[in-house]
Design a protein around this motif. Structure first.
Motif, short mmCIF file in Angstrom:
data_model
loop_
_atom_site.label_atom_id
_atom_site.label_comp_id
_atom_site.label_asym_id
_atom_site.label_seq_id
_atom_site.Cartn_x
_atom_site.Cartn_y
_atom_site.Cartn_z
N THR A 187 2.57 -9.35 -1.36
CA THR A 187 4.00 -9.52 -1.10
C THR A 187 4.27 -10.82 -0.37
N GLY A 217 12.74 -2.39 -4.73
CA GLY A 217 11.45 -2.71 -4.14
C GLY A 217 11.62 -3.46 -2.84
N SER A 222 7.64 -4.48 -7.29
CA SER A 222 9.05 -4.82 -7.07
C SER A 222 9.60 -5.34 -8.38
#
Length: 311
Positions: free
Chosen positions: A242, A152, A203
């Motif tokens: 993220t 990821g 991820s």
């Protein structure tokens, strides 16, 4: 008659790593020799050298293999020792960018502490993780890891940092690449199976250690001596998510952050569920190096390595 290993160290040095810390290495060598130990220094010249040196190291001649380098060089030595029943103990002289394993072992970044660990440290028996492309059926060559394997966002960052850039910028190279990957972000979805139970994630990091990228904690309950994989799942998608996870990591809050959880197991598979139109290779980072490509299967190596930690 009991065999007593000689007071001798094979010191494997990555001459590229830690150029600013050469004084630390020299001080460690002086202290180990002052304690009555012989130190034989060998420089690596390219990828794979450290592994070959560890595989061929004579345990009747050396009690300890010490690695002067970063987590990537240490990974090579772990791969060289993992399938040996008679391998010397492994000690760390941290010269790399992140030095995650040194943090995990509680090793002080001081010459006196490092030298003391080499000559009289406690040997911790550790089963490394083991990753291979495709199913674990004996047809693929596995790659061991002492710390982690990731897919990821973090793996894409690692894959985008070249060796020259890392030497020039150090940790800043990863910050720079993280910004690039955040800008080009697409909501790729990964299928993660842990001991038969299925999850989805944006991820994933499969780790043997508490720490990540140096002193930062991702798996609070992980311990190297326990034969268990901790699977860190980032379960929210999006560029802002993220960045939110990254900030939480730096602030020490990741384990308590919404959309993040850690599950444990012994067998893990990771594959691409949807590439969101990304149409590019999906890398797998192992101990901070771009190593494999999804899909990947992860388990525990059958053998163990003796890691020296402060007594």
């Amino acid at each position: 008659m009991t065999f007593t290993p000689p007071k001798a160290v094979l010191l494997i040095r990555n001459p590229i790593a830690g150029r600013r810390r050469r004084g630390l290495l020299e001080a460690v060598v002086r202290r180990v020799r002052a304690a009555g130990w012989r130190v034989d220094l060998v420089d690596t010249e390219g990828a794979g050298d450290a592994r070959r040196l560890a595989e061929s190291c004579d345990a009747s001649r050396y009690a300890v293999i010490a690695v002067a380098g970063g987590d990537g060089t240490i990974n090579e030595v772990v791969n060289g020792l993992a399938h040996r029943a008679d391998g010397p103990a492994l000690a760390i002289v941290p010269l790399g960018t992140a030095n995650v394993l040194a943090h995990e072992l509680g090793l002080e970044f001081k010459a006196a502490a490092i030298a003391q660990t080499i000559v009289s440290g406690h040997a911790l028996l550790v089963r490394p993780g083991e990753a291979s492309c495709g199913p674990v059926d004996g047809t693929a060559t596995p790659r061991c890891f002492s710390l982690m394997a990731g897919a990821g966002f973090d793996a894409k960052v690692v894959a985008g940092v070249s060796a020259p850039l890392k030497r020039r910028l150090g940790r800043a190279a990863y910050v720079w690449r993280s910004l690039i990957e955040a800008r080009r972000y697409r909501p790729v979805r990964y299928a993660v199976e842990v001991d038969g139970k299925r999850y989805e994630a944006a991820s994933v990091i499969v780790t043997r250690s508490r720490h990540y990228a140096g002193p930062y904690v991702v798996a609070p309950d992980a311990t190297l001596g326990e034969p268990l994989l901790h699977v860190c799942l980032f379960e929210r998608w999006g560029r802002l998510q993220t960045l939110r996870f990254g900030l939480a990591l730096l602030l020490g809050r990741l384990p308590r952050t919404g959309g993040y959880r850690v599950v444990t197991g012994n067998k893990v598979t990771i594959s691409v569920l949807s590439d969101a139109g990304e149409h590019r290779r999906q890398p797998v980072q192992i101990d901070g190096d771009d190593a494999l490509t999804l899909p990947v299967s992860i388990g525990l190596a059958p053998g163990a390595v003796r890691l020296l930690q402060p007594a």
